[in-house]
Design a protein around this motif. Structure first.
Motif, mmCIF file in Angstrom:
data_model
loop_
_atom_site.group_PDB
_atom_site.id
_atom_site.type_symbol
_atom_site.label_atom_id
_atom_site.label_comp_id
_atom_site.label_asym_id
_atom_site.label_seq_id
_atom_site.Cartn_x
_atom_site.Cartn_y
_atom_site.Cartn_z
ATOM 1 N N ASP A 73 -2.718 8.981 5.404
ATOM 2 C CA ASP A 73 -2.781 8.617 6.825
ATOM 3 C C ASP A 73 -3.098 7.133 6.981
ATOM 4 O OD1 ASP A 73 -4.200 11.484 8.641
ATOM 5 O OD2 ASP A 73 -2.191 11.001 7.926
ATOM 6 N N VAL A 75 -2.956 4.591 4.771
ATOM 7 C CA VAL A 75 -2.021 3.608 4.237
ATOM 8 C C VAL A 75 -0.756 3.551 5.097
ATOM 9 C CG1 VAL A 75 -0.622 4.906 2.563
ATOM 10 C CG2 VAL A 75 -1.396 2.624 2.006
ATOM 11 N N SER A 76 -0.418 4.661 5.746
ATOM 12 C CA SER A 76 0.700 4.622 6.698
ATOM 13 C C SER A 76 0.372 3.674 7.842
ATOM 14 C CB SER A 76 0.974 6.014 7.267
ATOM 15 O OG SER A 76 1.351 6.908 6.251
ATOM 16 N N GLU A 77 -0.861 3.757 8.309
ATOM 17 C CA GLU A 77 -1.254 2.864 9.398
ATOM 18 C C GLU A 77 -1.304 1.417 8.921
ATOM 19 O OE1 GLU A 77 -4.618 4.174 11.576
ATOM 20 O OE2 GLU A 77 -4.669 2.365 12.820
ATOM 21 N N PHE A 79 0.583 -0.031 6.656
ATOM 22 C CA PHE A 79 1.924 -0.615 6.578
ATOM 23 C C PHE A 79 2.587 -0.700 7.947
ATOM 24 C CE2 PHE A 79 2.946 -1.904 2.351
ATOM 25 C CZ PHE A 79 1.972 -1.299 1.579
ATOM 26 N N LEU A 80 2.184 0.136 8.884
ATOM 27 C CA LEU A 80 2.665 -0.039 10.251
ATOM 28 C C LEU A 80 2.147 -1.364 10.813
ATOM 29 C CD1 LEU A 80 3.872 0.831 12.982
ATOM 30 C CD2 LEU A 80 1.796 2.154 13.388
ATOM 31 N N ILE B 50 9.356 2.792 10.614
ATOM 32 C CA ILE B 50 7.905 3.009 10.618
ATOM 33 C C ILE B 50 7.314 2.698 11.987
ATOM 34 C CG2 ILE B 50 7.268 0.646 9.916
ATOM 35 C CD1 ILE B 50 5.144 1.940 8.074
ATOM 36 N N THR B 265 0.504 8.633 11.279
ATOM 37 C CA THR B 265 1.423 9.338 10.380
ATOM 38 C C THR B 265 2.395 10.188 11.180
ATOM 39 O OG1 THR B 265 -0.363 10.927 10.111
ATOM 40 C CG2 THR B 265 0.120 9.521 8.252
#
Lengths: 213, 287
Positions: A73, A75-77, A79-80, B50, B265
């Protein structure tokens, strides 16, 4: 999910990243020409940027949060936020300190969230991700076993630290930031960053005394 | 100023335990991410998916009105009333659920307790009837589509009851249920005017032309809305309409429900699902 709104990218996340020092996980560094294309959001360059830095960022986030699902969760944020601010990247500088700053800010938001407070009671001691490392094993199963046990002990001790001390030791000793960079990232003085790091190592040393002797 | 090994010269001396701990931290190896997650995130980062908020929303074409004058429509309606009513009754049910043309799922899916390999499209399609119980524990998302109406992504670890595809013309409401796990839905052009409710043990979420996720987790139910609005009920309590970019949580332990920004996510997963399923949703009819 917490009522707290996540912190928007701090000013320091969009400034030119400070000069970096040799980190414990130094890896391939993209040259300025490629970073220039990254800045203009060229898809091929972005893919190369992701390949160059994802593993190090994920490792840090996982070590900070101690849980695979939360790390994914977070690391997704990360890279966003990186994608949104990528046009402000300085191609002449190593992006790693900038990425680490964003990652630690995201983790700090996560720690403040209600969801994290609920989950901290169940620290994943046996998270398979911790065992699946990037290092190759040796031909000595006993040595590999001992190394794995040692790593688990260290990770458990890190996870048991208060968040500020955990962050301090991982940013300095695991990710290779200087105290100046850590101070800038956390909004504290250089002295405070150093003292926090010393306290972290003292606490870790005490926790690991029997295991590492 | 630094020592040769990078330590600041002004660092206070560390005792032996602290030094050993420092060496141990520095010797920690990297942690490998799940390869599928890594690949998915990398693709989204490189392509820009993304950040769906930055993408130009694809214009959804509005179905053309049937041409014709009022008089002509009245004449046709009068002359063919019984025939049309009969035709509509037979053909009113929405397009059957089908396994989507693109699929990354591997493993067996349990439909009404019968195990079917995820790559046996024919058998799965035959079993996908309204009210069927589905349990999916394979790898990757199981993706179903009711052509033109709605696409449904079922994550591993999900137990659910399949809703009927919304009927084409009248009685355009259907309901499904998620006992555990995660489902994601995105609607197509022909969904306009229909409603689809997904219930969980704590709540229900009703979509009216949206892209959303319904997640049933140990803490309770979380409904994340990427686009459109979703009406959420918790028992008899009306949580109101959840707008795009927001989530609604209903907790299993009775804590006050929470409304907030949708999970990053989920923003990524739903954006990618919408982009991937749009061409599949709008595939031309073969019958």
């Amino acid at each position: 999910m917490s009522p707290d709104r996540p912190t928007p990218p701090a000013e320091s996340e969009t400034l030119v990243p400070p000069p970096s020092v040799r980190g414990v996980e130094a890896g391939p560094r993209l040259d300025p020409a490629v970073l220039e294309r990254v800045r203009s959001r060229d898809p091929e360059a972005l893919a190369g940027f992701f390949e160059a830095y994802f593993d190090r960022v994920f490792s840090l986030v996982h070590r900070l949060l101690g849980d695979r699902t939360q790390a994914e969760d977070a690391v997704s944020e990360v890279f966003l936020k990186v994608h949104r601010a990528i046009d402000r990247l300085d191609p002449a500088r190593d992006p790693m300190p900038w990425l680490v700053t964003i990652a630690s800010n995201v983790c700090r938001d996560h720690w403040r969230s209600g969801a994290e407070r609920m989950r901290r009671a169940a620290m994943p001691v046996d998270d398979p991700a911790v065992r699946e490392t990037l290092t190759a094993g040796t031909n000595d199963p006993e040595r590999d076993f001992v190394r794995g046990e040692r790593e688990r002990a260290v990770q458990d001790a890190i996870a048991a630290l208060p968040e500020d001390l955990r962050e301090s030791v991982l940013l300095y000793d695991y990710s290779g930031l200087t105290h100046e960079e850590i101070a800038a990232s956390l909004g504290i003085t250089h002295d405070a960053a150093r003292k926090r790091h010393s306290r972290a190592l003292a606490a870790l040393g005490k926790a690991l005394r029997e295991r590492l002797a | 100023m630094t020592h040769d090994d990078g330590r600041d010269i002004m660092d206070e001396p560390l005792d032996p335990d602290a030094l050993r701990a420092q060496d141990a931290v520095r010797a920690l190896p990297g942690v490998a991410a799940d390869p599928e997650f890594r690949a998915r995130l990398g693709a989204a980062f490189a392509s820009g998916a993304i950040d769906p908020a930055a993408a130009t929303p694809a214009e959804r074409p509005i179905a053309a009105r049937r041409p014709g004058s009022r008089l002509l429509r009245l004449a046709l309606a009068t002359a063919a009333l019984l025939l049309v009513a009969g035709f509509a009754w037979v053909f009113n049910p929405g397009p059957r659920w089908r396994v989507a043309a693109l699929q990354n799922a591997h493993g067996n899916v349990l439909i009404n307790d019968e195990a079917i390999p995820a790559d046996d499209f024919e058998s799965i399609n035959e079993a996908l009837v309204a009210g069927a119980t589905i349990e999916w524990n394979g790898s990757g998302d199981l993706e179903l589509v009711s052509r033109g109406q709605v696409a449904l992504g079922i994550a591993p670890g999900t137990r659910m009851t399949l809703p009927a595809p919304p009927p084409r013309w009248f009685g355009r409401h259907s309901e499904g249920r998620v006992e555990a796990g995660e489902v994601r839905l995105t609607s197509g052009t022909r969904f306009h005017g229909a409603t689809l409710t997904i219930a969980t043990p704590q709540a229900s979420a009703t979509m009216t032309g949206t892209t959303l996720a319904v997640i049933e987790e140990p803490m309770g139910t979380c409904v994340c809305v990427l686009e459109g609005t979703v009406h959420v009920m918790a028992g008899r309590h009306d949580m109101g309409m959840v707008p795009a970019g927001q989530l609604q949580q209903v907790f299993a332990d009775g804590r006050a429900p929470h409304r907030g920004e949708m999970r990053p996510t989920e923003r990524m997963k739903l954006g990618m699902m919408r982009a991937a399923m749009a061409p599949v949703l709008e595939q031309p009819r073969r019958d």
